[in-house]
Design a protein around this motif. Structure first.
Motif, PDB file in Angstrom:
ATOM      1  N   UNK A  46      -5.469  -7.021 147.097  1.00 32.16           N
ATOM      2  CA  UNK A  46      -6.874  -6.603 147.007  1.00 32.16           C
ATOM      3  C   UNK A  46      -7.007  -5.102 147.260  1.00 32.16           C
ATOM      4  N   UNK A  47      -6.237  -4.606 148.234  1.00 32.03           N
ATOM      5  CA  UNK A  47      -6.298  -3.176 148.553  1.00 32.03           C
ATOM      6  C   UNK A  47      -5.745  -2.346 147.391  1.00 32.03           C
ATOM      7  N   UNK A  48      -4.641  -2.815 146.799  1.00 32.52           N
ATOM      8  CA  UNK A  48      -4.072  -2.090 145.648  1.00 32.52           C
ATOM      9  C   UNK A  48      -5.043  -2.100 144.480  1.00 32.52           C
ATOM     10  N   UNK A  49      -5.737  -3.232 144.290  1.00 35.01           N
ATOM     11  CA  UNK A  49      -6.720  -3.341 143.220  1.00 35.01           C
ATOM     12  C   UNK A  49      -7.862  -2.348 143.433  1.00 35.01           C
ATOM     13  N   UNK A  50      -8.323  -2.241 144.667  1.00 34.18           N
ATOM     14  CA  UNK A  50      -9.385  -1.271 144.992  1.00 34.18           C
ATOM     15  C   UNK A  50      -8.929   0.149 144.704  1.00 34.18           C
ATOM     16  N   UNK A  51      -7.691   0.466 145.090  1.00 29.06           N
ATOM     17  CA  UNK A  51      -7.161   1.813 144.855  1.00 29.06           C
ATOM     18  C   UNK A  51      -7.074   2.111 143.362  1.00 29.06           C
ATOM     19  N   UNK A  52      -6.648   1.107 142.580  1.00 29.91           N
ATOM     20  CA  UNK A  52      -6.570   1.287 141.131  1.00 29.91           C
ATOM     21  C   UNK A  52      -7.940   1.559 140.538  1.00 29.91           C
ATOM     22  N   UNK A  53      -8.936   0.795 140.989  1.00 29.93           N
ATOM     23  CA  UNK A  53     -10.302   1.000 140.486  1.00 29.93           C
ATOM     24  C   UNK A  53     -10.808   2.397 140.830  1.00 29.93           C
ATOM     25  N   UNK A  54     -10.517   2.822 142.054  1.00 26.42           N
ATOM     26  CA  UNK A  54     -10.940   4.162 142.480  1.00 26.42           C
ATOM     27  C   UNK A  54     -10.260   5.228 141.620  1.00 26.42           C
ATOM     28  N   UNK A  55      -8.952   5.045 141.356  1.00 33.23           N
ATOM     29  CA  UNK A  55      -8.224   6.016 140.536  1.00 33.23           C
ATOM     30  C   UNK A  55      -8.763   6.034 139.108  1.00 33.23           C
ATOM     31  N   UNK A  56      -9.098   4.858 138.565  1.00 31.43           N
ATOM     32  CA  UNK A  56      -9.668   4.795 137.216  1.00 31.43           C
ATOM     33  C   UNK A  56     -11.001   5.537 137.159  1.00 31.43           C
ATOM     34  N   UNK A  57     -11.809   5.383 138.197  1.00 30.51           N
ATOM     35  CA  UNK A  57     -13.101   6.075 138.246  1.00 30.51           C
ATOM     36  C   UNK A  57     -12.889   7.588 138.291  1.00 30.51           C
ATOM     37  N   UNK A  58     -11.926   8.020 139.092  1.00 34.08           N
ATOM     38  CA  UNK A  58     -11.630   9.454 139.198  1.00 34.08           C
ATOM     39  C   UNK A  58     -11.136   9.990 137.854  1.00 34.08           C
TER      40      UNK A  58
END
Length: 120
Positions: A46-58
């Protein structure tokens, strides 16, 4: 009163930094190393998924900003090209005006504008 308040702070700081003493190999100037644990940095899915979403947004924001910058650059380039074309056309008409009558040059201008309208 101020010495009583300062004394407990110094005691707590000295307790936090424990002296290690002299090293056997004589390399006291190096930082002490901790144990090597390669799986220590693993995180939950879940944490890795959140980080991926944040990176995609950036990345999306960066791409948007780059596109805006490129569009502004292209707009400036187009404005410069249009300005140069107008300047060349003006110079050409001035050169024609030297040899021809002013009214004839104006007629040619109007005729050329009509042709441009038909082509585009």
């Amino acid at each position: 009163m101020s010495t009583e308040v300062a004394a407990p702070k110094i005691a707590s700081q000295s307790a936090a930094v424990k002296p290690l003493g002299m090293r056997k190999n004589g390399m006291q100037w190096h930082e002490p190393k901790s144990a090597f644990r390669p799986k220590a940095g693993n995180s939950s899915y879940a944490k890795r998924l959140e980080e991926r979403k944040a990176m995609e947004a950036v990345k999306a924001r960066e791409k948007e900003m780059k596109e805006e910058k490129e569009a502004e650059r292209q707009r400036r380039i187009q404005a410069i090209k249009e300005k140069r074309a107008a300047k060349e056309e003006k110079a050409r008409y001035e050169k024609l005006a030297e040899t021809m009558h002013r009214k004839r040059v104006e007629r040619l201008k109007r005729k050329e504008k009509r042709n441009k309208m038909l082509k585009s």
